[in-house]
Write an enzyme that holds these catalytic residues in place. Structure first.
Site, PDB file in Angstrom:
ATOM      1  N   ASP A   1      -7.974   1.249   8.306  1.00 41.99           N
ATOM      2  CA  ASP A   1      -6.633   1.833   8.231  1.00 41.99           C
ATOM      3  C   ASP A   1      -6.489   2.908   9.304  1.00 41.99           C
ATOM      4  O   ASP A   1      -7.464   3.572   9.677  1.00 41.99           O
ATOM      5  CB  ASP A   1      -6.385   2.440   6.848  1.00 41.99           C
ATOM      6  CG  ASP A   1      -4.905   2.530   6.498  1.00 41.99           C
ATOM      7  OD1 ASP A   1      -4.067   2.261   7.375  1.00 41.99           O
ATOM      8  OD2 ASP A   1      -4.584   2.881   5.350  1.00 41.99           O
TER       9      ASP A   1
ATOM     10  N   GLU B   1       0.823  -1.214   0.000  1.00 44.48           N
ATOM     11  CA  GLU B   1       0.000   0.000   0.000  1.00 44.48           C
ATOM     12  C   GLU B   1       0.856   1.262   0.000  1.00 44.48           C
ATOM     13  O   GLU B   1       0.542   2.249  -0.661  1.00 44.48           O
ATOM     14  CB  GLU B   1      -0.929  -0.011   1.223  1.00 44.48           C
ATOM     15  CG  GLU B   1      -1.963   1.117   1.241  1.00 44.48           C
ATOM     16  CD  GLU B   1      -1.492   2.352   1.999  1.00 44.48           C
ATOM     17  OE1 GLU B   1      -2.194   3.380   1.948  1.00 44.48           O
ATOM     18  OE2 GLU B   1      -0.412   2.309   2.634  1.00 44.48           O
TER      19      GLU B   1
END
Length: 385
Positions: free
Chosen positions: A243, A196
């Protein structure tokens, strides 16, 4: 999760699918108070120093390094103790600005449970996602909220619902309801996403390596012609991405009007858990999830777009996304202070419980959730047989 982008127009086909699916998904029943109370605490296993789920992840996890491989073994070992979950690796490689011509391996791990009688192409899946890689620079960066803690939370969620899934599907088989089409086939998958983070500077090319590879692959992975879903991508009922969770006093808004109904469902789970005394934290605003009306969400989306994160390649392909990320970001974001010492232990446990409650509600597990004492007796009874 660096910059923002305005919502792209959804295709007509995706919009029609959304209109078709939302009434069905809205029909799931809320968990009873007794079931919400039975969502277990994961506090001992989510402790930053000694927790079996979290502590092993609080190391640098740069893709292609021993730390990344250790995280992968941790996930695989945990789910090996939940044998009904199947593991699939989704591998890719790419050059990065920091590594020149050398190819860096990226490995996404997918752990899934479907009704045992269902064909893969007939199952719509709640998809729970967190990224497990950490920043290349600064050297030694751990990334506790970004995103070791969310990964550990998803492990706790899977363990919390595992036995209830088994009870539900065994009861359906015993009652002769399996495979009759009385309800849509519904499964769940946990995705630990790699790559990511940007290696040099966030851009379309230098970010979301694993997510971009998976979205492209799943878009072209066709199911048999007679299946309910055409592709693996279309079988995602909801892409629920966690997240930057685990810091003190977060505020998480709703980012997408299309999935505000799902956001409100999770917010209601949190609200009820707080009233029942299940959660430990006492945020300044009263809750983590700040519910608002759909018009407010539309105005926010129109003004600021959305946070760039692993959901973006899926969102651009018409997948419904629920993004659980604080706004503003935690103050430790992308600093060396993002370590175990700066986690809020109670917040980590409360998030794990909230997401587990939402997942149990989505999977319609109300009558199949039992207390820890009853579960131990059930396990002992099975072992004696």
């Amino acid at each position: 999760m660096r910059s923002s982008e305005h919502n792209p127009p959804r295709t007509l086909r995706s919009a029609l699918l959304t209109l078709i699916c939302i009434p069905t998904l809205l029909a799931y029943a809320p968990l009873s108070d007794s079931s919400l109370r039975r969502i277990p605490s994961g506090a001992p296993d989510l402790d930053a120093q000694t927790g079996a789920l979290l502590a092993p992840l609080l190391i640098p996890r740069v893709p292609g390094t021993p730390g990344s491989e250790a995280a992968q073994r941790h996930f695989a070992g945990f789910f090996a103790a939940l044998p009904r979950w199947r593991l699939e690796w989704q591998n890719s490689s790419s050059r990065t600005p920091a590594t020149g011509d050398a190819l860096v391996p990226f490995a996404n791990l997918v752990f899934a449970r479907d009704p045992p009688w269902a064909r893969a192409g007939d199952v719509g899946r709640l998809t729970l996602v967190a990224h497990y890689d950490s920043l290349y620079e600064p050297e030694g960066f751990v990334g506790a909220v970004d995103s070791a803690a969310p990964c550990a939370m998803l492990m706790h969620v899977a363990r919390s619902i595992d036995a209830a899934l088994t009870r539900k599907w065994e009861a359906m088989e015993a009652d002769g309801e399996a495979g009759l089409g009385l309800e849509e086939e519904r499964g769940v998958q946990v995705v630990f996403m790699d790559g990511e983070e940007a290696w040099h500077k966030w851009s379309e090319e230098d970010s979301l390596y694993g997510a971009r590879a998976m979205a492209e692959s799943w878009e072209t992975e066709l199911y048999p012609a007679a299946s309910t879903y055409r592709t693996r991508l279309e079988s995602i009922d909801l892409f629920l991405l966690l997240d930057l969770l685990g810091g003190p006093d977060p505020t998480v808004p709703s980012y997408f009007p299309e999935t505000h109904w799902a956001y409100r469902g999770m917010a209601k789970v949190e609200e009820r858990m707080r009233k029942l005394g299940v959660l430990t934290t006492k945020p300044k605003s009263g809750v983590f999830l700040i519910d608002g009306d759909k018009e407010q969400v539309q105005r926010r989306a129109g003004n600021v777009g959305y946070v760039m994160d692993d959901h973006v390649p899926f969102l651009r392909r018409g997948v419904d996304v629920l993004h659980i990320i604080p706004g503003p970001f935690p103050p430790v974001w992308h600093s060396m202070r993002d370590d175990g010492d700066h986690l809020d232990r109670d917040a980590v446990d409360d998030w794990a419980r909230i997401v587990a409650g939402f997942t149990a509600e989505w999977m319609e597990l109300d009558e199949f959730m039992v207390g820890e004492k009853e579960e131990r007796l059930e396990i002992r009874s099975r072992e004696e047989l």
